[in-house]
Design a protein around this motif. Structure first.
Motif, PDB file in Angstrom:
ATOM      1  N   GLY A 335      -3.604 -15.898  -6.168  1.00 13.48           N
ATOM      2  CA  GLY A 335      -4.154 -15.295  -5.016  1.00 13.48           C
ATOM      3  C   GLY A 335      -3.448 -15.923  -3.961  1.00 13.48           C
ATOM      4  N   PRO A 336      -4.280 -16.230  -2.922  1.00 17.54           N
ATOM      5  CA  PRO A 336      -5.238 -14.927  -2.442  1.00 17.54           C
ATOM      6  C   PRO A 336      -4.504 -13.396  -2.634  1.00 17.54           C
ATOM      7  CG  PRO A 336      -4.416 -15.685  -0.230  1.00 17.54           C
ATOM      8  CD  PRO A 336      -3.590 -16.341  -1.757  1.00 17.54           C
ATOM      9  N   SER A 337      -5.081 -12.264  -2.636  1.00 20.60           N
ATOM     10  CA  SER A 337      -5.058 -10.993  -2.953  1.00 20.60           C
ATOM     11  C   SER A 337      -5.513  -9.954  -2.718  1.00 20.60           C
ATOM     12  CB  SER A 337      -3.951 -11.103  -4.662  1.00 20.60           C
ATOM     13  OG  SER A 337      -5.527 -10.697  -5.135  1.00 20.60           O
ATOM     14  N   GLY A 338      -4.973  -8.285  -2.305  1.00 25.54           N
ATOM     15  CA  GLY A 338      -6.065  -7.800  -2.173  1.00 25.54           C
ATOM     16  C   GLY A 338      -5.889  -7.575  -0.118  1.00 25.54           C
ATOM     17  N   ALA A 339      -6.657  -6.810   0.243  1.00 22.84           N
ATOM     18  CA  ALA A 339      -6.864  -6.808   1.621  1.00 22.84           C
ATOM     19  C   ALA A 339      -6.428  -5.310   2.043  1.00 22.84           C
ATOM     20  CB  ALA A 339      -6.908  -8.310   2.495  1.00 22.84           C
ATOM     21  N   PRO A 340      -6.455  -4.626   1.251  1.00 24.20           N
ATOM     22  CA  PRO A 340      -5.535  -3.040   1.292  1.00 24.20           C
ATOM     23  C   PRO A 340      -5.831  -2.527   2.826  1.00 24.20           C
ATOM     24  CG  PRO A 340      -7.840  -2.534  -0.362  1.00 24.20           C
ATOM     25  CD  PRO A 340      -7.962  -4.395  -0.099  1.00 24.20           C
ATOM     26  N   ILE A 341      -4.932  -1.997   3.465  1.00 20.88           N
ATOM     27  CA  ILE A 341      -5.648  -0.500   4.298  1.00 20.88           C
ATOM     28  C   ILE A 341      -5.550   0.755   3.742  1.00 20.88           C
ATOM     29  CG2 ILE A 341      -4.507  -0.064   6.802  1.00 20.88           C
ATOM     30  CD1 ILE A 341      -3.448  -2.487   7.305  1.00 20.88           C
ATOM     31  N   TRP A 342      -7.158   0.822   3.901  1.00 18.21           N
ATOM     32  CA  TRP A 342      -7.535   2.285   2.971  1.00 18.21           C
ATOM     33  C   TRP A 342      -7.109   3.175   3.774  1.00 18.21           C
ATOM     34  CZ3 TRP A 342      -8.111   1.581  -1.954  1.00 18.21           C
ATOM     35  CH2 TRP A 342      -8.221   0.535  -2.509  1.00 18.21           C
ATOM     36  N   SER A 343      -7.339   2.736   5.027  1.00 14.34           N
ATOM     37  CA  SER A 343      -7.791   4.607   5.998  1.00 14.34           C
ATOM     38  C   SER A 343      -6.089   4.597   7.136  1.00 14.34           C
ATOM     39  CB  SER A 343      -9.064   4.237   7.154  1.00 14.34           C
ATOM     40  OG  SER A 343      -8.764   2.441   7.893  1.00 14.34           O
ATOM     41  N   THR A 344      -6.171   5.578   7.975  1.00 20.10           N
ATOM     42  CA  THR A 344      -5.310   5.756   8.978  1.00 20.10           C
ATOM     43  C   THR A 344      -5.710   5.161  10.061  1.00 20.10           C
ATOM     44  OG1 THR A 344      -5.960   7.984   8.404  1.00 20.10           O
ATOM     45  CG2 THR A 344      -4.552   7.548  10.039  1.00 20.10           C
ATOM     46  N   PRO A 345      -3.868   4.279  10.808  1.00 20.26           N
ATOM     47  CA  PRO A 345      -3.939   3.461  11.639  1.00 20.26           C
ATOM     48  C   PRO A 345      -4.570   3.833  12.764  1.00 20.26           C
ATOM     49  CG  PRO A 345      -1.652   3.090  10.137  1.00 20.26           C
ATOM     50  CD  PRO A 345      -2.591   4.323   9.491  1.00 20.26           C
ATOM     51  N   THR A 346      -4.799   3.012  13.721  1.00 17.62           N
ATOM     52  CA  THR A 346      -4.851   3.315  15.749  1.00 17.62           C
ATOM     53  C   THR A 346      -4.495   3.195  16.068  1.00 17.62           C
ATOM     54  OG1 THR A 346      -7.407   4.017  14.753  1.00 17.62           O
ATOM     55  CG2 THR A 346      -7.283   3.536  16.989  1.00 17.62           C
ATOM     56  N   VAL A 347      -3.818   4.492  17.172  1.00 19.60           N
ATOM     57  CA  VAL A 347      -2.599   4.031  17.949  1.00 19.60           C
ATOM     58  C   VAL A 347      -3.053   3.522  19.608  1.00 19.60           C
ATOM     59  CG1 VAL A 347      -0.433   4.531  19.297  1.00 19.60           C
ATOM     60  CG2 VAL A 347      -0.865   5.234  17.764  1.00 19.60           C
ATOM     61  N   ASP A 348      -3.024   2.485  20.465  1.00 27.13           N
ATOM     62  CA  ASP A 348      -3.401   2.246  21.535  1.00 27.13           C
ATOM     63  C   ASP A 348      -1.767   2.258  22.360  1.00 27.13           C
ATOM     64  OD1 ASP A 348      -4.085   0.498  23.835  1.00 27.13           O
ATOM     65  OD2 ASP A 348      -5.765  -0.520  22.881  1.00 27.13           O
ATOM     66  N   ALA A 349      -1.354   3.065  22.902  1.00 29.41           N
ATOM     67  CA  ALA A 349      -0.232   3.056  23.357  1.00 29.41           C
ATOM     68  C   ALA A 349      -0.117   2.420  24.878  1.00 29.41           C
ATOM     69  CB  ALA A 349       0.236   4.710  23.633  1.00 29.41           C
ATOM     70  N   LYS A 350      -1.597   1.925  25.820  1.00 25.56           N
ATOM     71  CA  LYS A 350      -1.797   1.483  26.474  1.00 25.56           C
ATOM     72  C   LYS A 350      -1.597   0.341  26.366  1.00 25.56           C
ATOM     73  CE  LYS A 350      -5.263   1.999  28.477  1.00 25.56           C
ATOM     74  NZ  LYS A 350      -6.910   1.994  29.720  1.00 25.56           N
ATOM     75  N   ARG A 351      -1.817  -0.400  25.368  1.00 23.33           N
ATOM     76  CA  ARG A 351      -1.457  -2.005  25.405  1.00 23.33           C
ATOM     77  C   ARG A 351      -0.475  -2.477  24.011  1.00 23.33           C
ATOM     78  NH1 ARG A 351      -6.459  -0.397  25.503  1.00 23.33           N
ATOM     79  NH2 ARG A 351      -7.628  -1.440  27.408  1.00 23.33           N
ATOM     80  N   GLY A 352      -0.132  -0.719  24.023  1.00 25.86           N
ATOM     81  CA  GLY A 352       1.305  -1.551  22.652  1.00 25.86           C
ATOM     82  C   GLY A 352      -0.026  -2.019  21.288  1.00 25.86           C
ATOM     83  N   LEU A 353      -0.439  -1.812  20.648  1.00 27.21           N
ATOM     84  CA  LEU A 353      -1.320  -1.855  19.282  1.00 27.21           C
ATOM     85  C   LEU A 353      -1.251  -1.311  18.684  1.00 27.21           C
ATOM     86  CD1 LEU A 353      -2.905  -4.776  21.412  1.00 27.21           C
ATOM     87  CD2 LEU A 353      -1.025  -5.315  19.887  1.00 27.21           C
ATOM     88  N   LEU A 354      -0.980  -1.644  17.315  1.00 16.29           N
ATOM     89  CA  LEU A 354      -1.927  -0.745  16.184  1.00 16.29           C
ATOM     90  C   LEU A 354      -3.252  -1.600  15.861  1.00 16.29           C
ATOM     91  CD1 LEU A 354      -0.947   1.670  14.694  1.00 16.29           C
ATOM     92  CD2 LEU A 354      -0.095  -0.191  13.105  1.00 16.29           C
TER      93      LEU A 354
END
Length: 620
Positions: A335-354
Motif C-alpha cells: 500500500g497505498p494502492s488504487g485510487a483509479p480513474i473510472w471516468s472520462t477526463p474533463t478539459v479546461d483549455a482556458k486554464r490549461g488543466l485536465l
C-alpha cells in the motif's frame, strides 16, 4: 469501489475457484437440488465446483448463471484463458475451461463477425460532422445537446417510436455509448467487435475487431472541414485504438497496461492533438483471493500523441506501493494502492488543466488523492491542485458480508468514488464552475480559479456503494440535472432513498425540483427500481434518463414532469436477425442526435437485468 465492479470484462465471470467463494456462509451450505442432479454432467459439475458459490447468489457482484448463459462460447473461453478471469481460473486445465465454456454458453449465440458480414450496407460510407461526440458531448462533459444537433424538439418527444433495434450476438450487456454523425452510429460491444451502423437502417457499414470488449464511448477527431475523421477508443485489456472512421481500418494501436489487471473504463479525451486516457483496474476483484498479494495497482492518466500513440506523460494517483504487512493467509500486503480513474477526463483549455475524479484506495493506507477531484497541467501532467472530499476510504472485494475479509483494508469503505466525471460549465453569470457528484450522494460546486475551493455542497441522495451519483450528470449552465440511484442495502447511507431525477442551481447548489421515482413492486430487485444510475442527457426543454428496471423516460427540464416513457425490458425483433432483449439501463446513458434517441439496454452485474440490444427511436 463496488459500483464499478460492474465493469469487469470481457466476460464478467466472478472469480472461479476462489477459496472465498468456495467457503459460503451457513445459509448457503445447504445443497441445492440441482447440485445433486449434476452428477454425470461434467459441465454442471465444474460449474458447481468453481462457480456456483458466487454466481448462484454468494457474491452480489457476480452475474447470475442466467446472465452468463447469454454469452457466446468464445467470450467465456477468452475470459477464463487470457482475459480478466485468467488469474482466478488458473487452477483449471484447458480441457476444463473448454467444458465449462461449452456448458455455459448460449446454444443460440452467433458469431458477431459472421452476423455483421451478413447485414452489410451497400455502397461506401461518406461522413459529415459529429452530432454527438465523446462521452459527455463536450470537453467539459456537460451532456448537453443543441436543438440543431438533436434534430428534434420538446414538442416531438411524445411522438417518439422505435425505429429499429440492433442485437449484439453472444452478449449479456450493451454498454458502449455511441458517437454519432448524420450517417453512422459508432459503438463497441462485449464481443470486442466495433461497429459503424447506418443511422437510418441499422445496416453495418464496417466492423473492426478489437482484442477485447469495448465498453467505453468512442471519441471522434475531425478534418479541416469539420467532418468525422478518426475514432479513438480503448478496450478492457487496456489497448488504445485509432481507427479510420470511414472504413474501420486500423491506423495504430498501443497497449497502455502497466499492471497485470489494468484496464480502461472511462472514455478517452481528445484535445489539441493529444489523447488523455484514464486508467482503472480489476485488482479489486483479485483482492478477494486470500493468498493474493494485495494491492499494487496505481490509478492515473496517460497522455498520448493522437497521430502516433506515442506516450507523452503519465500521472499516478498513488506513490509506488510498499510492503506493509503479511495477511493471515501468509501473503504480502502492499500500500497505498488504487485510487483509479473510472471516468472520462474533463478539459479546461482556458486554464490549461485536465480535471479527473478518483475512486477509493484498494489497500491501506488510504492516501490524499482518493475520492478526490484533481487538476493536472495538460502539457506535463503535473498536479495543479487536489480537492479530496472524503479521506480514509479504502475498500476492495474482500470486504463485506460476501468477502473473504483477509485482504479487506482496516478502513473497510465507505467506497464513495467520484465515478462520474467532473463537469466544467459556464453559468448564467458568466463565471465558470466545476460540478462534481459522488457516490456518497453529495454534490459539489468548485471554483476553478481558486484551487478547486468548494463553493457549495448539497445532499442529493442517501449514498452508498451502489447509490448516489454513479455515472454522470448533465447541465446547460442554468440547471444541473442529477440522476440518483440510491439502491437499498447501504450501511453508510444517510437519510431515505431519493432515487429519481433532480434539478439544482449550479451557482448555489439550491434544490430547484425533484421527480422521485418510487419502486414499481415490493421486492428488492432491479426490475422494481426506477433508479437512475446511468447518466442523463439534456436538450432544450427535455432531459432523457434510463433506469435499472429498463424504463426510459423523457422528463420536462423545468420541474421533471414525465413527457414520454417506454419499457425497454422486453424481447425485440432486430434488423440483424439476432435474438435480443432489453434489460437494465446502466453505465451508458441515452443520447439524442440527428433526430434519433439512442440507448443501450442490458446490464449483467449485481443481479441487474441482462440484455444485448441497441435501440433507436425517432419521431418520424
Amino acid at each position: 469501489m463496488r459500483r464499478f465492479l460492474l465493469l469487469i470484462a470481457p466476460l464478467t465471470l466472478a472469480p472461479l475457484g476462489l477459496s472465498a467463494c468456495n467457503q459460503p456462509d451457513a445459509e448457503s451450505q445447504i445443497v441445492a437440488p440441482e447440485q445433486t442432479e449434476a452428477r454425470g454432467n461434467p459441465g454442471e459439475e465444474l460449474y458447481q465446483k468453481h462457480c456456483a458459490a458466487c454466481h448462484d447468489g454468494g457474491n452480489a457482484e457476480a452475474p447470475t448463471k442466467a446472465a452468463l448463459q447469454l454469452n457466446g462460447v468464445e467470450a467465456i473461453r477468452a475470459s477464463l484463458s487470457t482475459g480478466s478471469m485468467k488469474t482466478q481460473a488458473s487452477m483449471m486445465t484447458p480441457i476444463e475451461i473448454r467444458i465449462i465454456a461449452d456448458y455455459l454458453a448460449s446454444p443460440s449465440s452467433e458469431s458477431a463477425f459472421a452476423n455483421a458480414k451478413e447485414y452489410r450496407c451497400k455502397g461506401q460510407l461518406s461522413l459529415s460532422k459529429p452530432l454527438w461526440n465523446r462521452w459527455g458531448n463536450s470537453k467539459g462533459n456537460v451532456r448537453f445537446q443543441s436543438t440543431a444537433n438533436a434534430g428534434i424538439t420538446a414538442k416531438d418527444v411524445p411522438n417518439l417510436k422505435l425505429k429499429w433495434a440492433f442485437g449484439f450476438p453472444g452478449s449479456a450487456r450493451a454498454r458502449s455509448q455511441p458517437a454519432v454523425t448524420g450517417e453512422a452510429i459508432f459503438t463497441g460491444s462485449q464481443s470486442g467487435l466495433f461497429y459503424a451502423l447506418d443511422t437510418q437502417t441499422g445496416c453495418v457499414w464496417w466492423t473492426f475487431e478489437a482484442k477485447a470488449e469495448v465498453r467505453n464511448a468512442p471519441t471522434i477527431s475531425t478534418d479541416r472541414n469539420g467532418n468525422a475523421k478518426t475514432l479513438y477508443f480503448g478496450d478492457v485489456d487496456a489497448n488504445v485504438y485509432a481507427v479510420d472512421a470511414k472504413n474501420g481500418e486500423l491506423i495504430w494501436t498501443r497497449s497502455v497496461r502497466d499492471h497485470p489487471v489494468g484496464t480502461i473504463t472511462g472514455s478517452i479525451t481528445l484535445h489539441n492533438g493529444r489523447l488523455y486516457v484514464p486508467m482503472s483496474s480489476l485488482e479489486i476483484i483479485n483482492a478477494y483471493l486470500p493468498d493474493y498479494e494485495c494491492c499494487t495497482f496505481r490509478g492515473g492518466v496517460l497522455a498520448l500523441e493522437a497521430k502516433s500513440g506515442d506516450p507523452v506523460w503519465r500521472f499516478y494517483t498513488v506513490p509506488e506501493p510498499k510492503k506493509t504487512s503479511i495477511n493471515t493467509a501468509g501473503a504480502q500486503n502492499y500500500g497505498p494502492s488504487g485510487a483509479p480513474i473510472w471516468s472520462t477526463p474533463t478539459v479546461d483549455a482556458k486554464r490549461g488543466l485536465l480535471y479527473v475524479g478518483t475512486g477509493e484506495n484498494y489497500s491501506s493506507p488510504a492516501n490524499d488523492k482518493s475520492d478526490a477531484i484533481i487538476a493536472l497541467q495538460l502539457d506535463s501532467g503535473a498536479v495543479e491542485w487536489v480537492q479530496q472530499t472524503i479521506s480514509g476510504d479504502a475498500w476492495n472485494a474482500a470486504c463485506g458480508k460476501n468477502g473473504s475479509q483477509v485482504n479487506c483494508p482496516k478502513e473497510d469503505g465507505p467506497d464513495f468514488d467520484f465515478g462520474a466525471p467532473p463537469i466544467l460549465t459556464t453559468m448564467a453569470n458568466g463565471k465558470d464552475i466545476i460540478l462534481a457528484g459522488q457516490k456518497s450522494g453529495m454534490l459539489y460546486g468548485m471554483d476553478p480559479d481558486a484551487g478547486g475551493k468548494i463553493l457549495w455542497e448539497a445532499r442529493a441522495g442517501m449514498g452508498g456503494f451502489n447509490s448516489g451519483v454513479h455515472w454522470g450528470m448533465a447541465t446547460d449552465g442554468n440547471t444541473l440535472f442529477v440522476g440518483i440511484a440510491d439502491t437499498p442495502g447501504n450501511r453508510f447511507a444517510i437519510g431515505p432513498s431519493r432515487q429519481g431525477l433532480h434539478g439544482y442551481d449550479p451557482a448555489t447548489g439550491k434544490a430547484l425540483w425533484s421527480k422521485f421515482e418510487p419502486n414499481v413492486c415490493e421486492e428488492k430487485a432491479h426490475k422494481c427500481m426506477t433508479a437512475l444510475s446511468a447518466p442523463p442527457t439534456h436538450m432544450p426543454g427535455v432531459v432523457f434518463a434510463g433506469a435499472l428496471n429498463g424504463i426510459l423516460r423523457a422528463y420536462k427540464a423545468d420541474g421533471g414532469e414525465i413527457l414520454w416513457s417506454t419499457d425497454t425490458r422486453r424481447e425485440y425483433e432486430t434488423l440483424n436477425g439476432v435474438s435480443a432483449r432489453g434489460g437494465s439501463i446502466d453505465s451508458a446513458g441515452p443520447i439524442v442526435a440527428g433526430g434519433l434517441l439512442i440507448v443501450n439496454s442490458g446490464y449483467d452485474k449485481f443481479g441487474q437485468i441482462p440484455g444485448n440490444v441497441l435501440l433507436v427511436y425517432s419521431a418520424d
